[in-house]
Structure formats: C-alpha cells, structure tokens
Design an enzyme around this catalytic site. Sequence first.
Site, short mmCIF file in Angstrom:
data_model
loop_
_atom_site.label_atom_id
_atom_site.label_comp_id
_atom_site.label_asym_id
_atom_site.label_seq_id
_atom_site.Cartn_x
_atom_site.Cartn_y
_atom_site.Cartn_z
N ASP A 106 37.37 30.93 67.06
CA ASP A 106 38.21 32.12 67.27
C ASP A 106 37.79 33.29 66.37
O ASP A 106 38.61 34.14 66.03
CB ASP A 106 39.70 31.81 67.03
CG ASP A 106 40.18 30.63 67.84
OD1 ASP A 106 39.98 30.66 69.07
OD2 ASP A 106 40.75 29.69 67.27
N HIS A 163 36.82 32.90 75.01
CA HIS A 163 36.29 34.16 74.48
C HIS A 163 37.08 35.30 75.11
O HIS A 163 37.29 35.31 76.33
CB HIS A 163 34.81 34.34 74.83
CG HIS A 163 33.90 33.37 74.16
ND1 HIS A 163 34.19 32.77 72.96
CD2 HIS A 163 32.68 32.90 74.52
CE1 HIS A 163 33.19 31.98 72.61
NE2 HIS A 163 32.26 32.04 73.55
#
EC number: 6.3.4.4
Length: 432
Positions: A13, A41
């Site tokens: 992340d 993403h």
Amino acid sequence: MPAIVLIGAQWGDEGKGKATDLLGGRVQWVVRYQGGNNAGHTVVLPTGENFALHLIPSGVLTPGVTNVIGNGVVVDPGVLLDELKGLEDRGVDTSRLLISADAHLLLPYHVAIDKVTERYMGNKKIGTTGRGIGPCYQDKIARIGIRVADVLDREVLTHKIEAALELKNQILVKIYNRKALDPHQVVECLLEQAEGFRHRIADTRLLLNTALEAGETVLLEGSQGTLLDVDHGTYPYVTSSNPTAGGAAVGSGIGPTRITAVLGILKAYTTRVGSGPFPTELFDENGEYLSKTGGEFGVTTGRRRRCGWFDAVVARYATRVNGITDFFLTKLDVLSSLETVPVCVGYRIDGARINEMPMTQSDLHRAEPIYEELPGWWEDISAAREFDDLPAKARDYVLRLEELAGAHVSCIGVGPGREQTIVRRDILAARP
C-alpha cells in the site's frame, strides 16, 4: 534497453500504482510478476478519474503499452473478466493485455479452503484476504496446480482438476464439514470463463526477452511489499509469493542481468494491513490523523490500515534485500500540519539498541522504536512540482529519510494525482 523493477519497500500500500502510472508513458511493457487479486493499486489520472486495479498491471491505463500478467501471478478468472469489463465499460483499451501460459489459475476450491482455514484458526489466523491466494500457491509448489495454458485442452484440464479435487474435497468434507465440489461443474465453469481470455494467452517469456533485445524498456511491477515477502518478510504474517526484486526475474522469465534499476516505493509514514508485528504503530490521535488524512483503507479488502511513523530500520532492510537504487517517496503531503514528525531510527530490545532488522520474529515483536524528532511544516505542498518548492523543513525531512534509508529519493509524491509528483532524478534517463 533496461528492465526496471518497481517494488513496495514496506508492508504494501505504498503507492506503487502511481509510480507505475507515472513511468508508464515512457516504457513499452509493464509486467505484473507475482501475487493475485489480494492486492490493489489505485491510479488517479490527470482527468481526475480514479481506477482501482487488483490483477491487471497499472500500465493498462497508458495507451500503447503492452501489459503482461506474468508466470508468477495466480489468476482468478472471474476477477480477471470482471476487471476487464469494468475497464472496457469506462473506455479503457485492454487489447494489449497478455497472460503468461504458465501463470496458475485460482479456482473456487482455493477460495473455499482459504476462508474456512482462517475461520478454523480463530485468534491464530494470519489475516489473509480470503481470496484463495495461499492455497493456490500451495498447489503450485505441490505440483498439482492448474496453469492458464491448461484451458486450451479440455482433456488435460479435466484430468488435472479431477486429481486436485480428490484431495481438496477430502479436506473440505472431512476436516471442515463443507460440501464437496463437483469436478465437472468446476471444469465447465472454467472453460466458459476461458472464452473471455484464451486469445490473450502467450509465451510471455519469449516476448519480453525479444522486446529487451529490440531495445524496448520493461517495467516489472510488484504487488504488496518487502515485509510481506514469504522469505524476507515478517513470517508467518506474509503473503505466499516473493514481492521483492528477486521475484521479478522468476515471475517474469527475464534474466536477472537484464535488470538495471530497482525502484523502491516508500510511504512518508508506515502502514500495514492484517496481523503481525509493527513497531511504530500508533494508537493515539496521531494514528487517527494519518488514517483519516491519508485515506488509509485497503483497495482490495476495504479494511482500515494500521498506521505508524516512518521506520528507517524497515527502509534500510528493504534497500538491502532488494538492491534498491532509487526511492519514490509517496504521501509526503499527508504530514503537512504536524508540529513534529518522529522517525524511527532504531529499536530497543530487552534494553539493548539495534539499528538493523532483528534476526528473529520474537525479537521484532518485542522491539520498541527509538525516535528522532524532526520539525514539521504547516504549508500545503500539494502544488509543489520542484524540490525547492517544498518548505525547508519538508526538504530536510526527505533528505534525512534518504540518508537513513540508504538510497536516493528520486521522486516525491505530494498528492494522489499523476501530476502531483516532484522528480529529483529521472529514473529512466539515469539508466543505461
């Protein structure tokens, strides 16, 4: 021309999608080399459009780029088709997406076993996404997995799924008290799904190496992060593949000598999802601030991310195990308006100071962060486009992180948009 690896340098992340999107217009190929739809993403285009990608490489949003799902990825056919449809419905051209014939297929029994295993483990669970990733990789290593190319031959596919379900149904029925799966139904469903992607199946190893020999540039995009690597991460609280740079060669079929740069993505603070040690985790109003201001919720699971201060021990470790040549520092803007910004420069374990990653997980669980307090800044930096546009204290923060992490901070993210990036060194131009 080079192959460049892009990896997460923390627990995932970090903003890898933005980095891929930024570089995508200057490369000819983008390759996803490991993981599955257990990672996400987020890419924000200059138009303001927001795309959440889980399985398809971020380069699909850049016209003219060929995207590859490599042999190291595990592919859920239903998720793949849904993601393709979602992109196509929004006008994205997906015609240049290819899938390695040797990638493994994630099937319903993988998801079923993943979910019931987590429930069975109770308080001892790892905290998986429940997407079946681990069980699919288990089958790959046990040599009973189903590869993408198997959908091209009904007889071979049927034989393999029947053999796999002989064992899987025993586990589901006798251990977890669940219904057995019908091999015929699994085969028919998979063949129906395959109609939507069989034209994309290719010998991607050959294509990628041919492209490199022709002078084209390949960007290898990892999912998750270094500390989630099954070998180098905070085991057992890890994923089932190798997000580190070494996994890029294995998961794509590109030889390691082809790789000329490794770009590590670092968030200006630290987050992780799921269980496991996290020395700089915050449980106070600062953690709440980072979570709220940074929008720290998982793209794939929606789970709130655990938040903490920047951990230079983790960053140095990532530099070492990946051979990182450059860093892309993301979400620096989130730290604006903090009076001071602590940075973890070492750990204290049983009264002794250590500056590197502990050798054992039990030591890491007991690690207490040693902080260096850096002055904060109040200015809004989201419009900065040059390093000198940043306030002096923000520049000092970046330079201190660079010194502690052990590699050059070449790019800095000051907002979610593609254009909200400061480039200190052109990563592609700096390479042979």
